[in-house]
Motif scaffolding. Structure first.
Motif, mmCIF file in Angstrom:
data_model
loop_
_atom_site.group_PDB
_atom_site.id
_atom_site.type_symbol
_atom_site.label_atom_id
_atom_site.label_comp_id
_atom_site.label_asym_id
_atom_site.label_seq_id
_atom_site.Cartn_x
_atom_site.Cartn_y
_atom_site.Cartn_z
ATOM 1 N N LEU A 42 0.827 -1.211 0.000
ATOM 2 C CA LEU A 42 0.000 0.000 0.000
ATOM 3 C C LEU A 42 0.864 1.264 0.000
ATOM 4 O O LEU A 42 0.603 2.212 -0.739
ATOM 5 N N ASN A 43 1.898 1.257 0.840
ATOM 6 C CA ASN A 43 2.775 2.428 0.913
ATOM 7 C C ASN A 43 3.588 2.608 -0.365
ATOM 8 O O ASN A 43 3.829 3.731 -0.800
ATOM 9 N N GLU A 44 3.991 1.501 -0.983
ATOM 10 C CA GLU A 44 4.727 1.602 -2.254
ATOM 11 C C GLU A 44 3.821 2.172 -3.340
ATOM 12 O O GLU A 44 4.256 2.984 -4.162
ATOM 13 N N ALA A 45 2.555 1.771 -3.348
ATOM 14 C CA ALA A 45 1.605 2.324 -4.321
ATOM 15 C C ALA A 45 1.428 3.825 -4.101
ATOM 16 O O ALA A 45 1.373 4.602 -5.064
ATOM 17 N N GLN A 46 1.369 4.238 -2.829
ATOM 18 C CA GLN A 46 1.245 5.670 -2.521
ATOM 19 C C GLN A 46 2.493 6.418 -2.977
ATOM 20 O O GLN A 46 2.400 7.494 -3.560
ATOM 21 N N ARG A 47 3.664 5.833 -2.711
ATOM 22 C CA ARG A 47 4.905 6.483 -3.135
ATOM 23 C C ARG A 47 4.955 6.620 -4.652
ATOM 24 O O ARG A 47 5.340 7.656 -5.177
ATOM 25 N N GLN A 48 4.554 5.571 -5.364
ATOM 26 C CA GLN A 48 4.557 5.633 -6.828
ATOM 27 C C GLN A 48 3.628 6.732 -7.337
ATOM 28 O O GLN A 48 3.945 7.426 -8.302
ATOM 29 N N ALA A 49 2.482 6.899 -6.683
ATOM 30 C CA ALA A 49 1.556 7.971 -7.085
ATOM 31 C C ALA A 49 2.201 9.341 -6.875
ATOM 32 O O ALA A 49 2.091 10.228 -7.731
ATOM 33 N N ALA A 83 14.440 17.703 -5.347
ATOM 34 C CA ALA A 83 14.695 17.400 -3.933
ATOM 35 C C ALA A 83 13.529 16.601 -3.351
ATOM 36 O O ALA A 83 13.739 15.633 -2.609
ATOM 37 N N TYR A 84 12.322 16.997 -3.691
ATOM 38 C CA TYR A 84 11.130 16.273 -3.239
ATOM 39 C C TYR A 84 11.140 14.833 -3.761
ATOM 40 O O TYR A 84 10.866 13.892 -3.025
ATOM 41 N N TYR A 85 11.492 14.661 -5.015
ATOM 42 C CA TYR A 85 11.561 13.333 -5.630
ATOM 43 C C TYR A 85 12.565 12.454 -4.884
ATOM 44 O O TYR A 85 12.292 11.302 -4.568
ATOM 45 N N ARG A 86 13.744 13.020 -4.576
ATOM 46 C CA ARG A 86 14.763 12.264 -3.834
ATOM 47 C C ARG A 86 14.273 11.915 -2.426
ATOM 48 O O ARG A 86 14.510 10.816 -1.936
ATOM 49 N N GLU A 87 13.578 12.859 -1.775
ATOM 50 C CA GLU A 87 13.053 12.601 -0.433
ATOM 51 C C GLU A 87 12.018 11.477 -0.450
ATOM 52 O O GLU A 87 11.965 10.663 0.469
ATOM 53 N N LEU A 88 11.199 11.440 -1.505
ATOM 54 C CA LEU A 88 10.213 10.361 -1.626
ATOM 55 C C LEU A 88 10.893 9.000 -1.696
ATOM 56 O O LEU A 88 10.403 8.026 -1.120
ATOM 57 N N LYS A 89 12.010 8.921 -2.392
ATOM 58 C CA LYS A 89 12.721 7.657 -2.547
ATOM 59 C C LYS A 89 13.283 7.163 -1.221
ATOM 60 O O LYS A 89 13.550 5.981 -1.063
ATOM 61 N N LEU A 90 13.470 8.054 -0.239
ATOM 62 C CA LEU A 90 14.054 7.688 1.047
ATOM 63 C C LEU A 90 13.035 7.232 2.090
ATOM 64 O O LEU A 90 13.413 6.750 3.154
ATOM 65 N N THR A 101 6.007 8.979 11.176
ATOM 66 C CA THR A 101 7.310 8.477 11.573
ATOM 67 C C THR A 101 8.405 9.383 11.028
ATOM 68 O O THR A 101 8.150 10.208 10.157
ATOM 69 N N PRO A 102 9.636 9.241 11.516
ATOM 70 C CA PRO A 102 10.718 10.082 10.986
ATOM 71 C C PRO A 102 10.884 9.967 9.467
ATOM 72 O O PRO A 102 11.243 10.921 8.816
ATOM 73 N N GLY A 103 10.618 8.817 8.886
ATOM 74 C CA GLY A 103 10.707 8.653 7.434
ATOM 75 C C GLY A 103 9.382 8.949 6.771
ATOM 76 O O GLY A 103 8.938 8.231 5.900
ATOM 77 N N ARG A 104 8.725 10.028 7.200
ATOM 78 C CA ARG A 104 7.365 10.332 6.743
ATOM 79 C C ARG A 104 7.354 10.785 5.276
ATOM 80 O O ARG A 104 8.389 11.084 4.713
ATOM 81 N N TRP A 105 6.143 10.864 4.735
ATOM 82 C CA TRP A 105 6.003 11.352 3.365
ATOM 83 C C TRP A 105 6.430 12.814 3.335
ATOM 84 O O TRP A 105 5.944 13.630 4.096
ATOM 85 N N PRO A 106 7.327 13.159 2.443
ATOM 86 C CA PRO A 106 7.746 14.560 2.345
ATOM 87 C C PRO A 106 6.632 15.421 1.757
ATOM 88 O O PRO A 106 5.740 14.927 1.070
ATOM 89 N N ASN A 107 6.700 16.688 2.024
ATOM 90 C CA ASN A 107 5.716 17.637 1.545
ATOM 91 C C ASN A 107 6.354 18.466 0.431
ATOM 92 O O ASN A 107 7.362 19.127 0.649
ATOM 93 N N ALA A 108 5.754 18.436 -0.740
ATOM 94 C CA ALA A 108 6.321 19.161 -1.894
ATOM 95 C C ALA A 108 6.404 20.652 -1.630
ATOM 96 O O ALA A 108 7.373 21.295 -1.999
ATOM 97 N N TRP A 109 5.384 21.212 -0.963
ATOM 98 C CA TRP A 109 5.374 22.657 -0.734
ATOM 99 C C TRP A 109 6.413 23.053 0.308
ATOM 100 O O TRP A 109 7.046 24.098 0.191
#
Length: 126
Positions: A42-49, A83-90, A101-109
């Motif tokens: 589920l989280n991988e699908a969200q990251r891909q989106a 930078a946002y794209y790289r943060e998503l990959k992490l 969590t500390p590895g939360r979804w980054p915010n583009a804005w």
């Protein structure tokens, strides 16, 4: 009390109007726990989106950069989206709620703001 405990998982309840009681099996309810594989999927699908959205936002900006006619604002936007794209990959997709969590979804804005806030100039501060 209307119910009497008999054994683990069995409760005796009165049957109203009949004058007798009946035993019901009421199993112990444990909360549903999502399997780790499902959480990761589920989280991988969200990251891909998120990655697709970032790629779509970057595409026109990157064309301007490649053609050499990008404005300063477009250059900042490109850096922010990359930078946002790289943060998503992490992001760790194996945790149940990456957003808490500390590895939360980054915010583009927030990424954009972080890169576009001008640094104070030493000359301007004097």
């Amino acid at each position: 009390m209307l119910q009497t405990r008999l054994a683990a998982g069995v409760t005796q309840l009165p049957v109203f109007g009949c004058g007798h009681t009946t035993a019901l099996f009421l199993p112990h309810q444990t909360p549903y726990q999502t399997p780790p594989e499902e959480i990761a999927a589920l989280n991988e699908a969200q990251r891909q989106a998120f990655l697709v959205a970032a790629s779509q936002a970057m595409a026109p900006i990157l064309v301007s950069l490649q053609l050499g006619d990008a404005t300063d604002d477009e250059t900042l936007n490109a850096k922010a989206w990359q930078a946002y794209y790289r943060e998503l990959k992490l992001v760790d997709v194996t945790v149940a709620k990456p957003s808490t969590t500390p590895g939360r979804w980054p915010n583009a804005w927030a990424t954009r703001r972080r890169l576009t806030v001008p640094a104070r100039s030493i000359a301007g501060a004097a």
